[in-house]
Design a protein around this motif. Structure first.
Motif, mmCIF file in Angstrom:
data_model
loop_
_atom_site.group_PDB
_atom_site.id
_atom_site.type_symbol
_atom_site.label_atom_id
_atom_site.label_comp_id
_atom_site.label_asym_id
_atom_site.label_seq_id
_atom_site.Cartn_x
_atom_site.Cartn_y
_atom_site.Cartn_z
ATOM 1 N N LYS A 194 0.959 -1.355 -0.340
ATOM 2 C CA LYS A 194 0.382 -0.204 0.061
ATOM 3 C C LYS A 194 0.634 1.611 0.190
ATOM 4 C CE LYS A 194 -3.432 0.252 2.043
ATOM 5 N NZ LYS A 194 -5.444 0.384 1.756
ATOM 6 N N ALA A 195 1.873 1.285 0.821
ATOM 7 C CA ALA A 195 2.693 2.116 0.549
ATOM 8 C C ALA A 195 3.315 2.696 -0.752
ATOM 9 C CB ALA A 195 4.028 2.052 1.799
ATOM 10 N N THR A 204 1.912 2.336 -3.729
ATOM 11 C CA THR A 204 1.631 2.029 -5.348
ATOM 12 C C THR A 204 -0.460 2.819 -5.099
ATOM 13 O OG1 THR A 204 -0.606 0.255 -6.796
ATOM 14 C CG2 THR A 204 -0.321 -0.601 -4.691
ATOM 15 N N ASP A 205 -0.649 2.876 -5.983
ATOM 16 C CA ASP A 205 -2.171 3.584 -5.281
ATOM 17 C C ASP A 205 -3.520 3.037 -5.503
ATOM 18 O OD1 ASP A 205 -1.916 4.391 -8.075
ATOM 19 O OD2 ASP A 205 -2.191 6.117 -7.870
ATOM 20 N N LYS A 206 -2.482 1.669 -6.220
ATOM 21 C CA LYS A 206 -3.246 1.114 -6.441
ATOM 22 C C LYS A 206 -4.915 0.033 -5.753
ATOM 23 C CE LYS A 206 -2.501 1.785 -11.016
ATOM 24 N NZ LYS A 206 -3.230 2.613 -11.743
ATOM 25 N N PRO A 207 -5.610 -0.257 -6.102
ATOM 26 C CA PRO A 207 -5.960 -1.124 -4.362
ATOM 27 C C PRO A 207 -5.452 -1.994 -4.361
ATOM 28 C CG PRO A 207 -7.976 -0.557 -6.137
ATOM 29 C CD PRO A 207 -7.210 -0.355 -6.283
ATOM 30 N N ASP A 221 -7.559 -4.112 0.846
ATOM 31 C CA ASP A 221 -7.905 -3.002 0.333
ATOM 32 C C ASP A 221 -9.413 -3.445 0.001
ATOM 33 O OD1 ASP A 221 -7.293 -0.380 0.532
ATOM 34 O OD2 ASP A 221 -5.709 -0.818 -1.085
#
Length: 76
Positions: free
Chosen positions: A15-16, A18-21, A42
């Motif tokens: 998560k740190a 990427t901005d993808k789910p 997510d």
């Protein structure tokens, strides 16, 4: 407990960067596990658990299961 920690750590690292789910698709086979997974991810993918219910108890049970999982995820 160690595998949960490793999973949480790995998800946090993903998560740190990427901005993808970030979704969890392995090891989530009931509503409680789906709830726990969505505390750090997510979302969840539940292919095998849905197919297992479909084959064991039929399509109506799949709808009930999906509703149970959705309710667990939404319980905050």
């Amino acid at each position: 407990a160690r595998s949960a920690f490793v999973c949480e750590t790995g998800l946090a690292r993903l998560k740190a960067i990427t901005d993808k789910p970030v979704l969890v698709g392995v090891g989530v086979s009931n509503a409680e596990q789906a709830y726990q997974a969505t505390r750090v991810a997510d979302g969840v993918i539940q292919g095998a658990s849905v197919v297992r219910r479909l084959m064991e108890t039929g399509p109506d049970s799949v709808g009930e299961y999906v509703a149970e999982v959705r309710a667990a995820i939404d319980a905050v």
